[in-house]
Design a protein around this motif. Structure first.
Motif, PDB file in Angstrom:
ATOM      1  N   LEU A  26       0.864  -1.181   0.000  1.00  0.00           N
ATOM      2  CA  LEU A  26       0.000   0.000   0.000  1.00  0.00           C
ATOM      3  C   LEU A  26       0.901   1.231   0.000  1.00  0.00           C
ATOM      4  N   ARG A  28       0.974   5.151   0.275  1.00  0.00           N
ATOM      5  CA  ARG A  28       0.136   6.260   0.754  1.00  0.00           C
ATOM      6  C   ARG A  28       0.901   7.563   0.599  1.00  0.00           C
ATOM      7  N   TRP A  29       0.171   8.630   0.289  1.00  0.00           N
ATOM      8  CA  TRP A  29       0.794   9.945   0.222  1.00  0.00           C
ATOM      9  C   TRP A  29      -0.115  10.992   0.840  1.00  0.00           C
ATOM     10  N   GLY A  30       0.526  11.979   1.408  1.00  0.00           N
ATOM     11  CA  GLY A  30      -0.180  13.113   1.981  1.00  0.00           C
ATOM     12  C   GLY A  30       0.289  14.381   1.291  1.00  0.00           C
ATOM     13  N   GLY A  35      -4.302  13.959   0.145  1.00  0.00           N
ATOM     14  CA  GLY A  35      -3.510  12.795  -0.248  1.00  0.00           C
ATOM     15  C   GLY A  35      -4.348  11.672  -0.821  1.00  0.00           C
ATOM     16  N   SER A  37      -4.018   7.008  -1.870  1.00  0.00           N
ATOM     17  CA  SER A  37      -3.298   5.743  -1.756  1.00  0.00           C
ATOM     18  C   SER A  37      -3.507   4.906  -3.005  1.00  0.00           C
ATOM     19  N   TYR A  39      -2.578   0.608  -4.412  1.00  0.00           N
ATOM     20  CA  TYR A  39      -2.006  -0.704  -4.130  1.00  0.00           C
ATOM     21  C   TYR A  39      -1.107  -1.138  -5.276  1.00  0.00           C
ATOM     22  N   ASP A  65       3.691   0.618   2.589  1.00  0.00           N
ATOM     23  CA  ASP A  65       3.412  -0.339   3.668  1.00  0.00           C
ATOM     24  C   ASP A  65       3.284  -1.748   3.104  1.00  0.00           C
ATOM     25  N   GLU A  76       7.044  -1.093   7.185  1.00  0.00           N
ATOM     26  CA  GLU A  76       6.747   0.207   6.576  1.00  0.00           C
ATOM     27  C   GLU A  76       8.059   0.836   6.137  1.00  0.00           C
TER      28      GLU A  76
END
Length: 129
Positions: A26, A28-30, A35, A37, A39, A65, A76
């Motif tokens: 996974l 993920r970004w902010g 943000g 995500s 897969y 992750d 992570e």
């Protein structure tokens, strides 16, 4: 990275030097807009790739992750930063004629690109007539 232009986040999942194939990652970004995500699944060599299209300018923080497999604990990545900038805007203005007589109507075309709107004010205004 440039706002609105896709880029790829890549990595490799290994344990003790051996790749972990078919694992789910996974990414993920902010960013200032909140943000998102995506897969990705690791390849035979443990590599993975996720596509991100930034929607706003500013700092973006990205984390990958690994959610674990039977016999493997989750993990992570460290946080990585990307600065997203706005692409240079080009304005193209074209007219239907090169020379106009006083009082003659002009047809102007303005092109900025798909993502922008434009409101053109003229002087004198057609309402001033």
């Amino acid at each position: 990275a440039t706002r609105g232009v896709a880029f790829r986040v890549t990595g490799k999942l290994v344990s003790g030097g051996a790749p972990l194939p078919r694992a789910r990652i996974l990414v993920r970004w902010g960013d200032p807009a909140g943000g998102g995500s995506a897969y990705a699944t690791t390849a035979v060599d443990g590599s993975y790739s996720a596509r991100i299209v930034p929607v706003v300018s500013g700092d973006m923080r990205i984390v990958a992750d690994f959610q674990g497999l039977p016999g493997w604990l989750s993990a992570e990545s460290g946080v990585r930063g990307v600065n997203v900038v706005r692409a240079k805007t080009t304005l193209i203005l074209s007219a239907d004629k090169l020379v106009y007589r006083k009082g003659q109507r002009a047809q102007l075309t303005i092109r900025l690109g798909r993502a922008y709107d434009c409101l053109l004010y003229t002087s004198p205004s057609p309402r001033d007539s």
